[in-house]
Design a protein around this motif. Structure first.
Motif, PDB file in Angstrom:
ATOM      1  N   UNK A  78       0.826  -1.218   0.000  1.00 45.02           N
ATOM      2  CA  UNK A  78       0.000   0.000   0.000  1.00 45.02           C
ATOM      3  C   UNK A  78       0.854   1.259   0.000  1.00 45.02           C
ATOM      4  N   UNK A  79       0.343   2.284  -0.645  1.00 41.09           N
ATOM      5  CA  UNK A  79       1.038   3.566  -0.704  1.00 41.09           C
ATOM      6  C   UNK A  79       0.778   4.356   0.584  1.00 41.09           C
ATOM      7  N   UNK A  80       1.827   4.956   1.097  1.00 43.26           N
ATOM      8  CA  UNK A  80       1.712   5.737   2.313  1.00 43.26           C
ATOM      9  C   UNK A  80       1.926   7.210   1.989  1.00 43.26           C
ATOM     10  N   UNK A  81       1.152   8.066   2.639  1.00 36.96           N
ATOM     11  CA  UNK A  81       1.280   9.514   2.441  1.00 36.96           C
ATOM     12  C   UNK A  81       2.094  10.161   3.560  1.00 36.96           C
ATOM     13  N   UNK A  82       2.800   9.343   4.347  1.00 36.22           N
ATOM     14  CA  UNK A  82       3.593   9.847   5.459  1.00 36.22           C
ATOM     15  C   UNK A  82       5.030  10.065   4.989  1.00 36.22           C
ATOM     16  N   UNK A  83       5.492  11.303   5.080  1.00 40.49           N
ATOM     17  CA  UNK A  83       6.844  11.638   4.649  1.00 40.49           C
ATOM     18  C   UNK A  83       7.763  11.928   5.839  1.00 40.49           C
ATOM     19  N   UNK A  84       7.259  11.732   7.052  1.00 38.59           N
ATOM     20  CA  UNK A  84       8.040  12.112   8.233  1.00 38.59           C
ATOM     21  C   UNK A  84       9.255  11.216   8.450  1.00 38.59           C
ATOM     22  N   UNK A  85       9.329  10.069   7.759  1.00 38.94           N
ATOM     23  CA  UNK A  85      10.479   9.184   7.919  1.00 38.94           C
ATOM     24  C   UNK A  85      11.636   9.550   6.993  1.00 38.94           C
ATOM     25  N   UNK A  86      11.437  10.569   6.173  1.00 40.89           N
ATOM     26  CA  UNK A  86      12.518  10.964   5.269  1.00 40.89           C
ATOM     27  C   UNK A  86      13.680  11.571   6.058  1.00 40.89           C
ATOM     28  N   UNK A  87      14.904  11.218   5.744  1.00 40.19           N
ATOM     29  CA  UNK A  87      16.052  11.784   6.471  1.00 40.19           C
ATOM     30  C   UNK A  87      16.112  13.302   6.375  1.00 40.19           C
ATOM     31  N   UNK A  88      15.730  13.858   5.194  1.00 36.07           N
ATOM     32  CA  UNK A  88      15.780  15.313   5.045  1.00 36.07           C
ATOM     33  C   UNK A  88      14.851  16.001   6.030  1.00 36.07           C
ATOM     34  N   UNK A  89      13.654  15.413   6.225  1.00 39.35           N
ATOM     35  CA  UNK A  89      12.678  16.017   7.137  1.00 39.35           C
ATOM     36  C   UNK A  89      13.169  15.946   8.579  1.00 39.35           C
ATOM     37  N   UNK A 124       5.833  20.898   3.668  1.00 35.48           N
ATOM     38  CA  UNK A 124       4.765  21.046   2.679  1.00 35.48           C
ATOM     39  C   UNK A 124       5.238  20.611   1.299  1.00 35.48           C
ATOM     40  N   UNK A 125       6.466  20.973   0.947  1.00 36.88           N
ATOM     41  CA  UNK A 125       7.006  20.561  -0.355  1.00 36.88           C
ATOM     42  C   UNK A 125       7.161  19.045  -0.439  1.00 36.88           C
ATOM     43  N   UNK A 126       7.578  18.427   0.664  1.00 35.10           N
ATOM     44  CA  UNK A 126       7.727  16.976   0.666  1.00 35.10           C
ATOM     45  C   UNK A 126       6.376  16.283   0.533  1.00 35.10           C
ATOM     46  N   UNK A 127       5.335  16.870   1.139  1.00 30.15           N
ATOM     47  CA  UNK A 127       3.993  16.297   0.998  1.00 30.15           C
ATOM     48  C   UNK A 127       3.559  16.322  -0.467  1.00 30.15           C
TER      49      UNK A 127
END
Length: 472
Positions: A286-297, A386-389
């Protein structure tokens, strides 16, 4: 065949078997090799080690600093002085007070007798014969051990250590980011190799089809069933196919060199890559809309915490400070009238307190500037989030579009193949012109190329999604 020949044949068969059994370089194998050999990953690992060493260095500021010192002085300086001879007044004890009273002569009127110089006259005088002094600093040396312990620094040590610890965490996240970027580069190089390999096979198949057609047309031309113009048309297409094949082969060679470069191996290394795409390799998770695990964030979050500690560090420069220095040393040397002046050990303690009083607003303004930087970091964190979202949402859409594109181009390819077969049969039966048949072959080639490109985009978009979601 003698024993020697049999042994040689066995050795050659083993060598050929080993060479032929070269390990298949799957995508995971390529990723592992790239992560192991890529220089960017090595640099990121060294930066992480550097941050760890820096954190340990700042942690050492909590403990006393112990040092040993030694000094030696050789000087020809000589100091000579003398005290002249003189008559010294005397004193007598006072039983009533326990003190000493001047031993002066008192007249009948009870007042001290005064001499010609206006000073009181004493009953008795002590004679001092005078004294000479000679001080030499010919050889003087000192050695000792000291310990310096800060007691209160306004929070400077704590803030510096916390900043170093956050910097270590940022370095670790930077290493994760570099790892993800290496994987993306490897996937791009890998799927480009597979794509160009498919294009080479397509160009070879197209050339083979045109070669067979050209032989048939020339044979028909010799029997008078076809015009020379038909053979020329096929020959033109044949020339185009040769050029396409050469371009595809060059592209494959460059793609392999690029993949070797990304993996950190010699550019001319032999790679045993898969023959083609796995048509069923689309991701099903499944696709996830959570970007909080990105190292940049997470790095931006750490940057906000780092700026908060910088505020405390700036504030500490304008707060009281206290510390203690304790030492134990030995001093030897120097002579006074021929006798050694220093020859002993001693223990010393020094306590120091510094309290800033007034700096004309310097501290207040520096703290305000540090808080402004903290607020900038917070706004940058929110804006980048916001840009990552948006980036993640776009990546999900691209994956869905790629899946649909693969399905549609597969149908188009199937229809183009069927159309080419029908056109070929009609051409053989004399019911189709050569131009229409060549056009059907071109349509099939274009449909096959679009299908290959769609498969490549689907694989790459899957990688881009995983990176945007922080799952690489």
């Amino acid at each position: 065949m003698n024993t020697k020949h049999i042994f040689l044949a066995a050795v050659l068969s083993v060598i050929c078997g080993v060479a032929g059994a070269q390990e298949l370089m799957t995508l995971e194998k390529c990723r592992e090799t790239a992560l192991k050999n890529n220089k960017s990953g090595a640099i990121a690992a060294l930066n992480s080690d550097k941050a760890e060493y820096t954190r340990n260095a700042y942690h050492a500021n909590y403990f006393p600093k112990i040092s040993a010192s030694g000094n030696y002085l050789h000087s020809g300086l000589r100091l000579n002085a003398s005290i002249p001879k003189a008559y010294l007044p005397t004193f007598v004890p006072d039983p009533a007070t326990g003190g000493m009273n001047p031993n002066i002569i008192v007249g009948p009127d009870g007042n001290p007798v005064v001499g010609a110089d206006g000073n009181p006259v004493f009953r008795e005088y002590a004679f001092f014969p005078g004294m000479d002094f000679s001080l030499r600093m010919k050889s003087l040396w000192m050695a000792g051990v000291s310990a310096e312990q800060p007691i209160y620094t306004g929070g400077k040590i704590t803030s510096a250590y916390r900043m170093a610890r956050i910097g270590n965490e940022i370095a670790g996240l930077s290493q994760q980011l570099t790892r993800a970027e290496i994987i993306v580069q490897t996937d791009e190089a890998y799927w480009t190799c597979i794509q160009t390999g498919e294009l080479v096979k397509l160009a070879q198949s197209y050339r083979k089809t045109l070669g067979e057609l050209l032989r048939n047309v020339r044979a028909a031309e010799e029997t008078g069933l076809k015009h020379r113009n038909d053979a020329l048309k096929v020959q033109v297409k044949m020339n185009e196919a040769e050029l396409q094949l050469r371009r595809a082969e060059n592209g494959l060679r460059l793609a392999r060199k690029n993949l070797c470069h990304v993996m950190g191996i010699p550019p001319d290394s032999e790679l045993n890559l898969p023959e083609s795409f796995d048509a069923s390799s689309a991701s099903s998770h499944p696709r996830s809309a959570d970007y909080s695990k990105r190292p940049e964030y997470m790095m931006l979050e750490k940057q906000v915490r780092l700026k908060e500690q910088e505020i405390n560090l700036v504030r500490s420069d304008f707060l009281p400070k206290a510390g203690v220095i304790a030492g134990y040393g030995y001093t030897n040397g120097g002579t006074l009238n021929g006798s050694k002046l220093f020859d002993r050990a001693s223990f010393t303690v020094l306590a120091s307190v510094s309290i800033p009083l007034f700096q004309w607003g310097e501290g207040r303004n520096k703290i305000r500037a540090a808080k402004a930087e903290r607020n900038i970091a917070r706004l940058r964190h929110e804006n980048t989030g916001e840009q990552m979202a948006l980036e993640l949402s776009r990546a999900i859409d691209k994956c869905d579009e790629s899946t649909l594109e693969v399905d549609l181009t597969a149908r188009s390819l199937e229809q183009a193949e069927e159309n080419m077969k029908v056109s070929g049969m009609q051409y053989d039966a004399g019911m189709e012109t050569l131009s229409n048949y060549l056009e059907a072959q071109t349509a099939w080639q274009q449909a096959r190329m679009e299908y290959i490109n769609a498969l490549t985009r689907r694989q790459l978009n899957e990688t881009y999604y995983l990176k945007a979601a922080g799952e690489l």
